[in-house]
Design a protein around this motif. Structure first.
Motif, PDB file in Angstrom:
ATOM      1  N   SER A 223       0.706  -1.117  -0.035  1.00  0.00           N
ATOM      2  CA  SER A 223      -0.112  -0.043  -0.001  1.00  0.00           C
ATOM      3  C   SER A 223       0.979   1.174   0.026  1.00  0.00           C
ATOM      4  N   ILE A 224       0.523   2.310  -0.714  1.00  0.00           N
ATOM      5  CA  ILE A 224       1.210   3.628  -0.556  1.00  0.00           C
ATOM      6  C   ILE A 224       0.732   4.365   0.457  1.00  0.00           C
ATOM      7  N   GLU A 225       1.443   4.730   1.328  1.00  0.00           N
ATOM      8  CA  GLU A 225       1.052   5.762   2.277  1.00  0.00           C
ATOM      9  C   GLU A 225       2.101   6.926   2.119  1.00  0.00           C
TER      10      GLU A 225
ATOM     11  N   THR B 237       4.335   9.126   0.483  1.00  0.00           N
ATOM     12  CA  THR B 237       5.183   8.893  -0.776  1.00  0.00           C
ATOM     13  C   THR B 237       5.985   7.543  -0.794  1.00  0.00           C
ATOM     14  N   ARG B 238       5.586   6.905   0.110  1.00  0.00           N
ATOM     15  CA  ARG B 238       6.583   5.653   0.409  1.00  0.00           C
ATOM     16  C   ARG B 238       5.460   4.363   0.400  1.00  0.00           C
ATOM     17  N   PRO B 239       5.968   3.226  -0.129  1.00  0.00           N
ATOM     18  CA  PRO B 239       5.194   1.832   0.003  1.00  0.00           C
ATOM     19  C   PRO B 239       5.491   1.202   1.110  1.00  0.00           C
TER      20      PRO B 239
ATOM     21  N   ARG C 141       1.848   3.924  -9.263  1.00  0.00           N
ATOM     22  CA  ARG C 141       3.246   3.786  -8.713  1.00  0.00           C
ATOM     23  C   ARG C 141       3.587   2.162  -8.449  1.00  0.00           C
TER      24      ARG C 141
ATOM     25  N   GLN D 276       7.238   1.195  -7.387  1.00  0.00           N
ATOM     26  CA  GLN D 276       7.544   1.325  -6.094  1.00  0.00           C
ATOM     27  C   GLN D 276       7.151   0.095  -5.280  1.00  0.00           C
ATOM     28  N   ARG D 277       5.882  -0.052  -5.365  1.00  0.00           N
ATOM     29  CA  ARG D 277       5.323  -1.310  -4.939  1.00  0.00           C
ATOM     30  C   ARG D 277       6.087  -2.483  -4.947  1.00  0.00           C
TER      31      ARG D 277
ATOM     32  N   GLU E 238       9.505  -2.484  -3.322  1.00  0.00           N
ATOM     33  CA  GLU E 238       9.377  -2.893  -1.829  1.00  0.00           C
ATOM     34  C   GLU E 238       9.267  -4.403  -1.580  1.00  0.00           C
TER      35      GLU E 238
END
Length: 456
Positions: free
Chosen positions: A298-300, A302-304, A406, A409-410, A413
């Motif tokens: 999940s994206i919170e 700006t970061r996953p 995004r 990014q996910r 991570e």
């Protein structure tokens, strides 16, 4: 002698009426109208007054833009939530349940700033100076640049700020501060509005950062008028279970950075400590090979963040099956279960369903839909999911799996934490290169996703 005029103000939304009403016509809340004395209207103020200069309209291209001066604290997580540090002249509102650790957090931040040579003024409206000193001793805070003032009169607080000229001020809490010219009780709509406006003026004119603590209602929102959140520059919510060691600091409004950023902090005997990798924290107690358990990125902000979705289905003994959800929207859960029954052929209308996001985190983005669907199907079939799978995707009402934002990014991570497969929407497959250590599987329907995750 002039006749004293009164008005009735809703303590929930700030609606004003010349007569008392049992139900507020604006917010529909009962028994919230409180009598307050009318105060004369005062002239407004400029947020950035310059003596001798009048405010005039100017072309936006002629206005000089520059980076705001920021002061960093030792909590890197807090710096990121605030957009890179504390902005000079900003007014920040932080709310949370009683006992969650708001005062502890701000006392630690005050200590960190004081150690850097800044004068910090801590206004305590709820505790005496000795009580604040006891908390400081427990947190091992010993610095001469941290000043404590137990006071609730705004005029006295303003005088102390003028004399000390601090670089950072904490008001704990705004509901206890009163303006001497306002006749209503501290914590009322008029008092909260006027005291916040005065503090905002002080922050902008003296270029001092002010943090104000706000109480929350039983619904979880900041107590007082909604205009309070509109007036401040940043609104932070401090969330978490009182009996759980982990706390989540979430930005819901930020004029100097991204919103919905979160910071994970752990409450210990010596105070709050930041958690560098929250994904590991949320997954460290996960049971491998358990039915009804999936992981989603999940994206919170700006970061996953990787979180575990848990589902438990059991035959119901009632005419209407129970549906309960913790950490995820209830309506989203019922929608996904309807899609599973209609499009995937799962007969779950006679099943009680319980869903939970492990670790106390709240997720509300569409990308968790597919993980919820796989969790429900896994529990219903009593088939364990692969512990090395990360499932990402939005589910539509026709059973299609839609693209999410995004995705790179996910997946990165997930690969960083050792996951071997990522089940994602097929429309997200192009335009990027996945890491070599993780297999990416694209699916276009919910049936394909269940086939890939559960083997049918």
């Amino acid at each position: 002698m002039a006749k004293k005029t009164v008005k009735f103000v809703c303590q929930n939304c700030g609606y004003e009426s010349p007569k008392w009403m049992g139900k507020c016509p604006q917010c529909s809340q009962w028994n919230q109208m409180v009598e307050e004395a009318e105060t004369p209207k005062r002239r407004g103020f400029f947020l950035h007054p310059e003596p001798g200069n009048e405010t005039k309209a100017a072309p936006i291209t002629s206005i000089e833009s520059k980076e705001e001066k920021r002061t960093k604290v030792d909590f890197g997580e807090l710096n990121r939530v605030l957009g890179g540090g504390i902005v000079a002249g900003s007014l920040v509102l932080i709310g949370g349940d009683p006992g969650i650790g708001k005062s502890t957090l701000l006392l630690q931040v005050s200590s960190q700033l004081a150690k850097h040579g800044l004068n910090v003024l801590y206004i305590s409206g709820e505790e005496s100076a000795k009580q604040t000193k006891l908390r400081a001793d427990r947190l091992n805070i010993h610095t001469d640049h941290l000043y404590v003032l137990p006071e609730t009169d705004l005029s006295v607080i303003q005088q102390a700020i003028d004399e000390l000229n601090p670089g950072f001020v904490v008001i704990d809490s705004i509901q206890t501060i009163y303006h001497p010219e306002i006749q209503s009780a501290p914590g009322s709509v008029s008092q909260v509005r006027e005291t916040t406006a005065q503090l905002m003026r002080t922050a902008k004119t003296k270029n001092v950062a002010i943090f104000i603590v706000g109480h929350v209602t039983k619904e979880g929102s900041i107590a007082g008028p909604r205009v309070l959140e509109h007036m401040v520059d940043t609104v932070l919510y401090f969330e978490g279970e009182r009996h759980n060691a982990y706390r989540i600091l979430r930005a819901v409004k930020n004029r100097f950075g991204s919103t919905n950023e979160i910071a994970i902090l752990e409450m210990k005997e010596s105070g709050l400590e930041e958690v560098q990798n929250p994904s590991e924290i949320f997954l460290e107690e996960r049971t491998k090979g358990a039915a009804g358990s999936t992981v989603v990125a999940s994206i919170e902000g700006t970061r996953p963040v990787l979180v575990e979705i848990q589902a438990l289905l059991a035959p119901t003994f009632f005419n209407m099956p129970r549906r309960m959800a913790s950490g995820i929207d209830y309506n989203r859960v019922t929608l996904i279960m309807a899609v599973l029954e209609k499009r995937a052929g799962l007969l779950i209308q006679n099943q009680d369903a319980y869903l939970k996001v492990a670790g106390g985190l709240k997720v509300d983005e569409p990308a968790v839909d597919l993980a919820v669907a796989v969790s429900v199907a896994s529990s219903f079939r009593d088939k364990p999911t692969n512990a090395d799978d990360c499932i990402i995707g939005e589910v539509g009402l026709t059973g299609e799996v839609r693209r999410v934002s995004r995705i790179e990014q996910r997946v990165q991570e997930a690969a960083k934490l050792g996951f071997r497969r990522a089940i994602i929407p097929k429309n997200n497959m192009g335009g990027w290169t996945p890491p070599k250590e993780i297999q990416v599987i694209g699916v276009s329907t919910i049936q394909e996703a269940l086939e890939a995750a559960l083997g049918g």
